[in-house]
Design a protein around this motif. Structure first.
Motif, mmCIF file in Angstrom:
data_model
loop_
_atom_site.group_PDB
_atom_site.id
_atom_site.type_symbol
_atom_site.label_atom_id
_atom_site.label_comp_id
_atom_site.label_asym_id
_atom_site.label_seq_id
_atom_site.Cartn_x
_atom_site.Cartn_y
_atom_site.Cartn_z
ATOM 1 N N THR A 33 0.829 -1.200 0.000
ATOM 2 C CA THR A 33 0.000 0.000 0.000
ATOM 3 C C THR A 33 0.867 1.254 0.000
ATOM 4 O OG1 THR A 33 -1.774 -1.175 1.128
ATOM 5 C CG2 THR A 33 -1.832 1.219 1.234
ATOM 6 N N HIS A 34 1.861 1.274 0.865
ATOM 7 C CA HIS A 34 2.746 2.438 0.944
ATOM 8 C C HIS A 34 3.621 2.565 -0.302
ATOM 9 C CE1 HIS A 34 1.655 3.965 4.859
ATOM 10 N NE2 HIS A 34 1.582 2.721 5.276
ATOM 11 N N ARG A 35 4.055 1.449 -0.858
ATOM 12 C CA ARG A 35 4.875 1.486 -2.074
ATOM 13 C C ARG A 35 4.091 2.089 -3.244
ATOM 14 N NH1 ARG A 35 7.917 -3.715 -4.853
ATOM 15 N NH2 ARG A 35 9.183 -2.490 -6.288
ATOM 16 N N ALA A 36 2.869 1.600 -3.443
ATOM 17 C CA ALA A 36 2.033 2.117 -4.525
ATOM 18 C C ALA A 36 1.721 3.592 -4.315
ATOM 19 C CB ALA A 36 0.743 1.308 -4.632
ATOM 20 N N LYS A 37 1.390 3.962 -3.093
ATOM 21 C CA LYS A 37 1.084 5.356 -2.762
ATOM 22 C C LYS A 37 2.283 6.245 -3.066
ATOM 23 C CE LYS A 37 -0.663 7.968 1.274
ATOM 24 N NZ LYS A 37 -0.021 9.215 1.046
ATOM 25 N N GLY A 38 3.469 5.808 -2.680
ATOM 26 C CA GLY A 38 4.679 6.587 -2.917
ATOM 27 C C GLY A 38 4.968 6.786 -4.398
ATOM 28 N N ILE A 39 4.798 5.739 -5.183
ATOM 29 C CA ILE A 39 5.033 5.836 -6.629
ATOM 30 C C ILE A 39 4.054 6.826 -7.260
ATOM 31 C CG2 ILE A 39 4.849 4.570 -8.808
ATOM 32 C CD1 ILE A 39 5.985 2.118 -7.239
ATOM 33 N N LEU A 40 2.778 6.690 -6.921
ATOM 34 C CA LEU A 40 1.777 7.599 -7.475
ATOM 35 C C LEU A 40 2.057 9.045 -7.074
ATOM 36 C CD1 LEU A 40 -1.433 5.456 -6.900
ATOM 37 C CD2 LEU A 40 -0.307 5.930 -9.095
ATOM 38 N N GLU A 41 2.426 9.256 -5.825
ATOM 39 C CA GLU A 41 2.708 10.613 -5.359
ATOM 40 C C GLU A 41 3.954 11.186 -6.026
ATOM 41 O OE1 GLU A 41 2.653 10.188 -1.093
ATOM 42 O OE2 GLU A 41 0.463 10.422 -1.050
ATOM 43 N N ASP A 42 4.954 10.346 -6.276
ATOM 44 C CA ASP A 42 6.153 10.809 -6.975
ATOM 45 C C ASP A 42 5.808 11.242 -8.403
ATOM 46 O OD1 ASP A 42 7.707 10.344 -4.742
ATOM 47 O OD2 ASP A 42 8.582 8.478 -5.501
ATOM 48 N N ILE A 43 4.949 10.496 -9.053
ATOM 49 C CA ILE A 43 4.550 10.832 -10.426
ATOM 50 C C ILE A 43 3.712 12.104 -10.452
ATOM 51 C CG2 ILE A 43 3.092 10.097 -12.361
ATOM 52 C CD1 ILE A 43 3.994 7.180 -11.652
ATOM 53 N N LEU A 44 2.746 12.196 -9.552
ATOM 54 C CA LEU A 44 1.801 13.312 -9.571
ATOM 55 C C LEU A 44 2.312 14.569 -8.883
ATOM 56 C CD1 LEU A 44 -1.456 11.322 -8.787
ATOM 57 C CD2 LEU A 44 -0.714 12.211 -11.017
ATOM 58 N N GLY A 45 3.227 14.391 -7.944
ATOM 59 C CA GLY A 45 3.704 15.538 -7.183
ATOM 60 C C GLY A 45 2.693 16.067 -6.195
ATOM 61 N N GLU A 46 1.764 15.221 -5.778
ATOM 62 C CA GLU A 46 0.745 15.611 -4.802
ATOM 63 C C GLU A 46 0.292 14.372 -4.041
ATOM 64 O OE1 GLU A 46 -3.498 15.605 -7.009
ATOM 65 O OE2 GLU A 46 -2.139 17.162 -7.706
ATOM 66 N N PRO A 47 -0.333 14.566 -2.874
ATOM 67 C CA PRO A 47 -0.786 13.411 -2.088
ATOM 68 C C PRO A 47 -1.855 12.594 -2.817
ATOM 69 C CG PRO A 47 -0.801 15.406 -0.753
ATOM 70 C CD PRO A 47 -0.558 15.828 -2.180
ATOM 71 N N VAL A 48 -1.792 11.301 -2.643
ATOM 72 C CA VAL A 48 -2.815 10.377 -3.139
ATOM 73 C C VAL A 48 -3.512 9.835 -1.903
ATOM 74 C CG1 VAL A 48 -3.217 8.173 -4.299
ATOM 75 C CG2 VAL A 48 -1.574 9.806 -5.248
ATOM 76 N N THR A 49 -4.795 10.077 -1.814
ATOM 77 C CA THR A 49 -5.515 9.709 -0.587
ATOM 78 C C THR A 49 -6.531 8.599 -0.777
ATOM 79 O OG1 THR A 49 -7.138 11.446 -0.969
ATOM 80 C CG2 THR A 49 -5.226 12.020 0.392
ATOM 81 N N GLY A 50 -6.773 8.163 -2.004
ATOM 82 C CA GLY A 50 -7.782 7.136 -2.236
ATOM 83 C C GLY A 50 -7.185 5.748 -2.368
#
Length: 102
Positions: A33-50
């Motif tokens: 969960t944390h790995r996927a969240k981190g990758i998405l946030e790195d790509i988007l440059g913003e928090p991913v909360t869903g």
């Protein structure tokens, strides 16, 4: 993903390897969960909360995942377990992810 987000859509996590939660240990689930969240946030440059569980895989045997996610109800719970319909379940917002404590 940036274009999708820029078009106004929410980007949420579905886990890193799309494994069913009840086939994971809590430790593996937390890491994925944390790995996927981190990758998405790195790509988007913003928090991913869903977050939405793969294949409605939060079941009686994997409700521990809700504690990791910090919520008590999830669209990742099979519709029959929530006394609702699949159509309603698909319209529910994704689960909110807790802040990353890396």
């Amino acid at each position: 993903m940036r274009r999708i987000r820029a078009a106004g859509h929410e980007v949420a996590s579905h886990g890193y390897s799309h494994q069913l939660i009840y086939n994971q240990t809590p430790e593996v689930f937390r890491e994925e969960t944390h790995r996927a969240k981190g990758i998405l946030e790195d790509i988007l440059g913003e928090p991913v909360t869903g977050y939405r569980a793969a294949s409605y895989s939060i079941t009686a045997q994997s409700r521990w995942a809700l504690d990791i996610l910090g919520r008590r109800a999830s669209p990742g719970i099979p519709p029959s377990s929530r006394s609702t319909t699949t159509a309603t379940a698909c319209q529910m917002p994704p689960l909110a992810l807790p802040p990353d404590n890396r």
